[in-house]
Motif scaffolding. Sequence first.
Motif, mmCIF file in Angstrom:
data_model
loop_
_atom_site.group_PDB
_atom_site.id
_atom_site.type_symbol
_atom_site.label_atom_id
_atom_site.label_comp_id
_atom_site.label_asym_id
_atom_site.label_seq_id
_atom_site.Cartn_x
_atom_site.Cartn_y
_atom_site.Cartn_z
ATOM 1 N N GLU A 2 35.415 40.008 50.952
ATOM 2 C CA GLU A 2 34.486 40.119 52.084
ATOM 3 C C GLU A 2 34.470 41.541 52.629
ATOM 4 N N ARG A 3 35.620 42.149 52.738
ATOM 5 C CA ARG A 3 35.711 43.539 53.223
ATOM 6 C C ARG A 3 34.925 44.481 52.330
ATOM 7 N N ASP A 4 35.037 44.270 51.021
ATOM 8 C CA ASP A 4 34.296 45.106 50.079
ATOM 9 C C ASP A 4 32.794 44.984 50.314
ATOM 10 N N VAL A 5 32.334 43.768 50.541
ATOM 11 C CA VAL A 5 30.907 43.533 50.774
ATOM 12 C C VAL A 5 30.443 44.271 52.030
ATOM 13 N N VAL A 6 31.232 44.190 53.086
ATOM 14 C CA VAL A 6 30.879 44.882 54.325
ATOM 15 C C VAL A 6 30.776 46.390 54.082
ATOM 16 N N ARG A 7 31.724 46.942 53.373
ATOM 17 C CA ARG A 7 31.704 48.389 53.068
ATOM 18 C C ARG A 7 30.481 48.770 52.233
ATOM 19 N N VAL A 8 30.159 47.936 51.252
ATOM 20 C CA VAL A 8 29.014 48.198 50.369
ATOM 21 C C VAL A 8 27.711 48.207 51.167
ATOM 22 N N ILE A 9 27.530 47.223 52.013
ATOM 23 C CA ILE A 9 26.302 47.139 52.808
ATOM 24 C C ILE A 9 26.246 48.286 53.816
ATOM 25 N N ALA A 10 27.396 48.639 54.392
ATOM 26 C CA ALA A 10 27.433 49.756 55.346
ATOM 27 C C ALA A 10 27.051 51.070 54.678
ATOM 28 N N SER A 11 27.463 51.262 53.428
ATOM 29 C CA SER A 11 27.181 52.531 52.755
ATOM 30 C C SER A 11 25.852 52.540 52.006
ATOM 31 N N ASP A 12 25.456 51.414 51.404
ATOM 32 C CA ASP A 12 24.264 51.390 50.549
ATOM 33 C C ASP A 12 23.111 50.567 51.121
ATOM 34 N N GLY A 13 23.358 49.878 52.229
ATOM 35 C CA GLY A 13 22.295 49.092 52.846
ATOM 36 C C GLY A 13 22.050 47.778 52.132
ATOM 37 N N ARG A 14 21.012 47.105 52.576
ATOM 38 C CA ARG A 14 20.659 45.796 52.049
ATOM 39 C C ARG A 14 20.349 45.816 50.554
ATOM 40 N N GLU A 15 19.902 46.940 50.054
ATOM 41 C CA GLU A 15 19.565 47.062 48.619
ATOM 42 C C GLU A 15 20.775 46.786 47.729
ATOM 43 N N ALA A 16 21.969 46.988 48.264
ATOM 44 C CA ALA A 16 23.187 46.747 47.486
ATOM 45 C C ALA A 16 23.296 45.286 47.052
ATOM 46 N N LEU A 17 22.702 44.386 47.806
ATOM 47 C CA LEU A 17 22.782 42.963 47.470
ATOM 48 C C LEU A 17 22.107 42.639 46.138
ATOM 49 N N ASP A 18 21.171 43.481 45.709
ATOM 50 C CA ASP A 18 20.465 43.258 44.451
ATOM 51 C C ASP A 18 21.151 43.938 43.265
ATOM 52 N N ARG A 19 22.124 44.750 43.541
ATOM 53 C CA ARG A 19 22.825 45.473 42.470
ATOM 54 C C ARG A 19 23.952 44.626 41.889
ATOM 55 N N PRO A 20 24.412 44.967 40.687
ATOM 56 C CA PRO A 20 25.477 44.185 40.050
ATOM 57 C C PRO A 20 26.831 44.345 40.749
ATOM 58 N N VAL A 21 27.588 43.273 40.769
ATOM 59 C CA VAL A 21 28.938 43.283 41.330
ATOM 60 C C VAL A 21 29.774 44.378 40.681
ATOM 61 N N GLY A 22 29.582 44.592 39.387
ATOM 62 C CA GLY A 22 30.355 45.593 38.658
ATOM 63 C C GLY A 22 30.219 47.003 39.201
ATOM 64 N N ASP A 23 29.141 47.277 39.928
ATOM 65 C CA ASP A 23 28.966 48.604 40.529
ATOM 66 C C ASP A 23 29.925 48.844 41.684
ATOM 67 N N PHE A 24 30.457 47.778 42.275
ATOM 68 C CA PHE A 24 31.238 47.902 43.504
ATOM 69 C C PHE A 24 32.643 47.316 43.446
ATOM 70 N N MET A 25 32.910 46.471 42.461
ATOM 71 C CA MET A 25 34.193 45.752 42.433
ATOM 72 C C MET A 25 35.371 46.718 42.317
ATOM 73 N N THR A 26 36.524 46.240 42.762
ATOM 74 C CA THR A 26 37.766 46.970 42.555
ATOM 75 C C THR A 26 38.205 46.684 41.135
ATOM 76 N N ARG A 27 38.316 47.733 40.345
ATOM 77 C CA ARG A 27 38.648 47.560 38.926
ATOM 78 C C ARG A 27 40.159 47.541 38.676
ATOM 79 N N LYS A 28 40.887 48.299 39.475
ATOM 80 C CA LYS A 28 42.343 48.343 39.308
ATOM 81 C C LYS A 28 42.945 47.236 40.175
ATOM 82 N N VAL A 29 43.093 46.053 39.578
ATOM 83 C CA VAL A 29 43.522 44.868 40.306
ATOM 84 C C VAL A 29 45.037 44.696 40.156
ATOM 85 N N VAL A 30 45.692 44.569 41.285
ATOM 86 C CA VAL A 30 47.123 44.286 41.298
ATOM 87 C C VAL A 30 47.294 42.784 41.129
ATOM 88 N N THR A 31 48.123 42.391 40.187
ATOM 89 C CA THR A 31 48.342 40.975 39.907
ATOM 90 C C THR A 31 49.824 40.626 40.070
#
Length: 143
Positions: free
Chosen positions: A53-82
């Motif tokens: 959810e935090r990532d989504v808020v940051r994405v919309i704050a920086s890229d606006g509503r248009e970010a909702l139409d872009r692929p998740v892969g453009d914004f996801m955290t790739r280095k995932v701690v497991t």
Amino acid sequence: MKVETILAAKGHSVVTVRAEDPVSKLVSTLAAKGIGAVIVADADGGVAGIMTERDVVRVIASDGREALDRPVGDFMTRKVVTATPHDTLDFLSERMTRGKFRHVPIMDHDRLVGIVSIGDVVKHRIESIEAEASAMRDYIATA
């Protein structure tokens, strides 16, 4: 106590999306499931990334509503701690606190077997403390 204890109680179900899915689908999934993070699965069912959810808020704050139409892969955290099912809750808590994140995918070798949130860890700790207190009260009452 081990991570597998939490997974045994909450289950192994993990909600996933694909990197090519639009962010709007991820947002709908978060809302519909009432969850705070979604794993981005790769073609083999492994973890390609995570988005919260935090990532989504940051994405919309920086890229606006248009970010909702872009692929998740453009914004996801790739280095995932497991973590693994055999890691201790103390280890997991420290890792989450130090990394300042609240969701950890649980991997058994290369296979995704669950996800644990800080809420899951806190709930388990509270239940353990309450059980211990109850046992102490029972012991004192019978002494």
